[in-house]
Motif scaffolding. Structure first.
Motif, PDB file in Angstrom:
ATOM      1  N   ASP A 200       0.834  -1.140   0.036  1.00 47.03           N
ATOM      2  CA  ASP A 200      -0.108   0.022   0.092  1.00 47.03           C
ATOM      3  C   ASP A 200       0.908   1.388  -0.007  1.00 47.03           C
ATOM      4  OD1 ASP A 200      -1.919   2.320   0.531  1.00 47.03           O
ATOM      5  OD2 ASP A 200      -3.099   0.951   1.739  1.00 47.03           O
ATOM      6  N   PRO A 201       0.674   1.953  -1.040  1.00 50.48           N
ATOM      7  CA  PRO A 201       1.704   3.272  -0.952  1.00 50.48           C
ATOM      8  C   PRO A 201       1.421   4.324   0.092  1.00 50.48           C
ATOM      9  CG  PRO A 201      -0.188   3.372  -2.698  1.00 50.48           C
ATOM     10  CD  PRO A 201      -0.184   2.109  -2.091  1.00 50.48           C
ATOM     11  N   ARG A 202       0.522   4.269   0.943  1.00 49.27           N
ATOM     12  CA  ARG A 202       0.253   5.023   2.157  1.00 49.27           C
ATOM     13  C   ARG A 202       0.941   4.547   3.028  1.00 49.27           C
ATOM     14  NH1 ARG A 202      -6.220   4.565   1.951  1.00 49.27           N
ATOM     15  NH2 ARG A 202      -5.371   2.446   1.487  1.00 49.27           N
ATOM     16  N   HIS A 203       1.373   3.366   3.222  1.00 45.52           N
ATOM     17  CA  HIS A 203       2.197   2.762   4.449  1.00 45.52           C
ATOM     18  C   HIS A 203       2.502   1.477   3.867  1.00 45.52           C
ATOM     19  CE1 HIS A 203       3.167   2.050   8.182  1.00 45.52           C
ATOM     20  NE2 HIS A 203       2.024   1.282   8.624  1.00 45.52           N
ATOM     21  N   ARG A 204       3.663   1.569   3.121  1.00 46.54           N
ATOM     22  CA  ARG A 204       4.705   0.319   2.891  1.00 46.54           C
ATOM     23  C   ARG A 204       5.215  -0.168   4.139  1.00 46.54           C
ATOM     24  NH1 ARG A 204       5.730   3.977  -1.626  1.00 46.54           N
ATOM     25  NH2 ARG A 204       4.941   3.018  -3.531  1.00 46.54           N
ATOM     26  N   ARG A 205       5.246  -1.413   4.216  1.00 42.29           N
ATOM     27  CA  ARG A 205       5.800  -2.308   5.504  1.00 42.29           C
ATOM     28  C   ARG A 205       6.495  -3.461   5.006  1.00 42.29           C
ATOM     29  NH1 ARG A 205       1.798  -4.461   8.789  1.00 42.29           N
ATOM     30  NH2 ARG A 205       0.512  -4.321   7.384  1.00 42.29           N
ATOM     31  N   TYR A 206       7.721  -3.501   5.675  1.00 43.04           N
ATOM     32  CA  TYR A 206       8.512  -4.536   5.321  1.00 43.04           C
ATOM     33  C   TYR A 206       9.103  -5.336   6.647  1.00 43.04           C
ATOM     34  CZ  TYR A 206       8.451  -2.685   0.737  1.00 43.04           C
ATOM     35  OH  TYR A 206       7.982  -2.111  -0.549  1.00 43.04           O
ATOM     36  N   ALA A 207       9.158  -6.471   6.809  1.00 44.65           N
ATOM     37  CA  ALA A 207       9.754  -7.192   7.824  1.00 44.65           C
ATOM     38  C   ALA A 207      11.110  -7.854   7.469  1.00 44.65           C
ATOM     39  CB  ALA A 207       8.781  -8.074   8.459  1.00 44.65           C
ATOM     40  N   LEU A 208      11.950  -8.270   8.728  1.00 41.85           N
ATOM     41  CA  LEU A 208      13.163  -8.818   8.556  1.00 41.85           C
ATOM     42  C   LEU A 208      13.184 -10.210   7.989  1.00 41.85           C
ATOM     43  CD1 LEU A 208      15.134  -7.450  11.652  1.00 41.85           C
ATOM     44  CD2 LEU A 208      15.558  -6.825   9.290  1.00 41.85           C
ATOM     45  N   ARG A 209      14.004 -10.765   6.992  1.00 42.31           N
ATOM     46  CA  ARG A 209      14.029 -12.178   6.772  1.00 42.31           C
ATOM     47  C   ARG A 209      15.494 -12.677   6.747  1.00 42.31           C
ATOM     48  NH1 ARG A 209      14.997 -13.419   1.195  1.00 42.31           N
ATOM     49  NH2 ARG A 209      15.225 -11.587  -0.252  1.00 42.31           N
ATOM     50  N   ASP A 210      15.596 -13.907   7.026  1.00 42.23           N
ATOM     51  CA  ASP A 210      17.076 -14.283   6.975  1.00 42.23           C
ATOM     52  C   ASP A 210      17.413 -15.016   5.862  1.00 42.23           C
ATOM     53  OD1 ASP A 210      17.683 -13.654   9.689  1.00 42.23           O
ATOM     54  OD2 ASP A 210      16.508 -15.618  10.690  1.00 42.23           O
ATOM     55  N   VAL A 211      18.549 -14.857   5.309  1.00 42.63           N
ATOM     56  CA  VAL A 211      19.083 -15.323   3.869  1.00 42.63           C
ATOM     57  C   VAL A 211      20.394 -15.650   4.139  1.00 42.63           C
ATOM     58  CG1 VAL A 211      17.679 -13.642   2.656  1.00 42.63           C
ATOM     59  CG2 VAL A 211      19.969 -13.028   3.200  1.00 42.63           C
ATOM     60  N   ARG A 212      20.858 -16.615   3.300  1.00 39.66           N
ATOM     61  CA  ARG A 212      22.217 -17.131   3.320  1.00 39.66           C
ATOM     62  C   ARG A 212      22.820 -17.232   1.846  1.00 39.66           C
ATOM     63  NH1 ARG A 212      23.227 -22.490   6.439  1.00 39.66           N
ATOM     64  NH2 ARG A 212      22.978 -21.147   8.059  1.00 39.66           N
ATOM     65  N   SER A 213      23.973 -16.877   1.427  1.00 44.79           N
ATOM     66  CA  SER A 213      24.678 -17.129  -0.028  1.00 44.79           C
ATOM     67  C   SER A 213      25.322 -18.566   0.131  1.00 44.79           C
ATOM     68  CB  SER A 213      25.567 -15.759  -0.024  1.00 44.79           C
ATOM     69  OG  SER A 213      26.075 -15.877  -1.243  1.00 44.79           O
ATOM     70  N   THR A 214      24.803 -18.980  -0.771  1.00 46.09           N
ATOM     71  CA  THR A 214      25.890 -20.364  -1.436  1.00 46.09           C
ATOM     72  C   THR A 214      25.794 -20.454  -2.847  1.00 46.09           C
ATOM     73  OG1 THR A 214      25.746 -22.663  -0.869  1.00 46.09           O
ATOM     74  CG2 THR A 214      23.401 -21.686  -1.519  1.00 46.09           C
ATOM     75  N   ALA A 215      26.300 -21.608  -3.207  1.00 46.83           N
ATOM     76  CA  ALA A 215      26.220 -21.838  -4.730  1.00 46.83           C
ATOM     77  C   ALA A 215      25.834 -22.979  -5.275  1.00 46.83           C
ATOM     78  CB  ALA A 215      27.866 -21.458  -4.891  1.00 46.83           C
ATOM     79  N   VAL A 216      25.646 -23.066  -6.712  1.00 43.06           N
ATOM     80  CA  VAL A 216      25.086 -24.167  -7.273  1.00 43.06           C
ATOM     81  C   VAL A 216      25.839 -24.450  -8.479  1.00 43.06           C
ATOM     82  CG1 VAL A 216      22.957 -24.296  -6.351  1.00 43.06           C
ATOM     83  CG2 VAL A 216      23.588 -23.285  -8.522  1.00 43.06           C
ATOM     84  N   SER A 217      26.065 -25.707  -8.990  1.00 42.48           N
ATOM     85  CA  SER A 217      27.017 -26.006  -9.969  1.00 42.48           C
ATOM     86  C   SER A 217      25.848 -26.328 -11.456  1.00 42.48           C
ATOM     87  CB  SER A 217      27.887 -27.203 -10.119  1.00 42.48           C
ATOM     88  OG  SER A 217      28.645 -27.323 -11.092  1.00 42.48           O
ATOM     89  N   VAL A 218      26.223 -25.757 -12.425  1.00 44.11           N
ATOM     90  CA  VAL A 218      25.391 -25.727 -13.464  1.00 44.11           C
ATOM     91  C   VAL A 218      26.313 -25.971 -14.619  1.00 44.11           C
ATOM     92  CG1 VAL A 218      23.544 -24.408 -12.524  1.00 44.11           C
ATOM     93  CG2 VAL A 218      24.995 -23.494 -14.026  1.00 44.11           C
TER      94      VAL A 218
END
Length: 242
Positions: A200-218
């Motif tokens: 909602d442009p009148r009250h944008r809201r965001y919470a925290l989230r946990d992320v991790r960086s890893t890798a994949v082989s293609v």
């Protein structure tokens, strides 16, 4: 019995992209990879959801992004004038990712994922790569996978441009960075304020989230086998011996 799940993969490629997470005022920064809030905003627009609509079902999706071609960070200065008074507005400093390619993946309940695929293929509102000035250069949808988020990221072919694949032609497989949501019990990660609660442009809201960086082989589809070194047969002293 738990519901079956699916994974929707998206190709995010274009001349310019910009994925802001903490931009303020006249300085509009970009993260180095698509944000969860940005990609969910793209999906919500494809479905035709109003900005004030409930997005709790989308926010519950597990998210990951694979950096197939990181691109180059560029800066742009933009000026504007007020439409009524003609007064000059403050100079805006905006940052973009140039010539980047990413594979984003969202995992969730099968019916929701199938519905998102249909929406992306026939969107109510056109998709953009973070900003309206950044349209994609390719079709966005790559399809739906079964078997989990990581299997989908490993199975999806490398989406980098041909010149990028040829540049790494000696590598039959390439390691690609993945930034992913942590599942319950996977341990600590890096907290980012990128979990959307409301668009909602009148009250944008965001919470925290946990992320991790890893890798994949293609696999690299344009890899070339290394040629064995063959020493030259030219002998500069042979004429002297004759």
């Amino acid at each position: 019995m738990s519901a079956r799940t699916g994974v929707l993969t998206l190709c995010l490629a274009g001349p310019l992209q910009s994925w802001g997470a903490s931009s303020r005022f006249a300085r509009r920064a970009t993260e180095r990879a698509p944000t969860k809030s940005g990609v969910l905003g793209l999906l919500a627009a494809a479905q035709g959801r109003d900005r004030g609509a409930d997005i709790s079902d989308l926010a519950a999706l597990r998210f990951a992004v694979r950096l197939d071609q990181p691109g180059t960070r560029v800066r742009d200065y933009q000026t504007a004038h007020h439409g009524v008074t003609g007064k000059s507005m403050p100079v805006s400093e905006r940052f973009y990712l140039c010539d980047a390619v990413f594979v984003a993946a969202v995992e969730g309940e099968e019916a929701l994922i199938d519905g998102l695929l249909a929406a992306v293929r026939a969107p109510t509102f056109p998709p953009f790569l973070g900003r309206r000035s950044c349209p994609p250069s390719r079709p966005v949808d790559l399809g739906v996978h079964r078997g989990g988020l990581w299997r989908a990221l490993k199975a999806e072919p490398w989406q980098a441009s041909a010149w990028c694949q040829r540049r790494r032609g000696r590598e039959r497989h390439v390691e690609l960075e993945v930034i992913a949501d942590l599942a319950a019990g996977e341990g600590p990660g890096d907290a980012v304020r990128d979990q959307p609660l409301s668009f909602d442009p009148r009250h944008r809201r965001y919470a925290l989230r946990d992320v991790r960086s890893t890798a994949v082989s293609v696999a690299n589809p344009l890899s070339a086998p290394r040629r064995a070194f063959v020493p030259p047969t030219h002998d500069p002293l042979r004429l002297l011996e004759e």
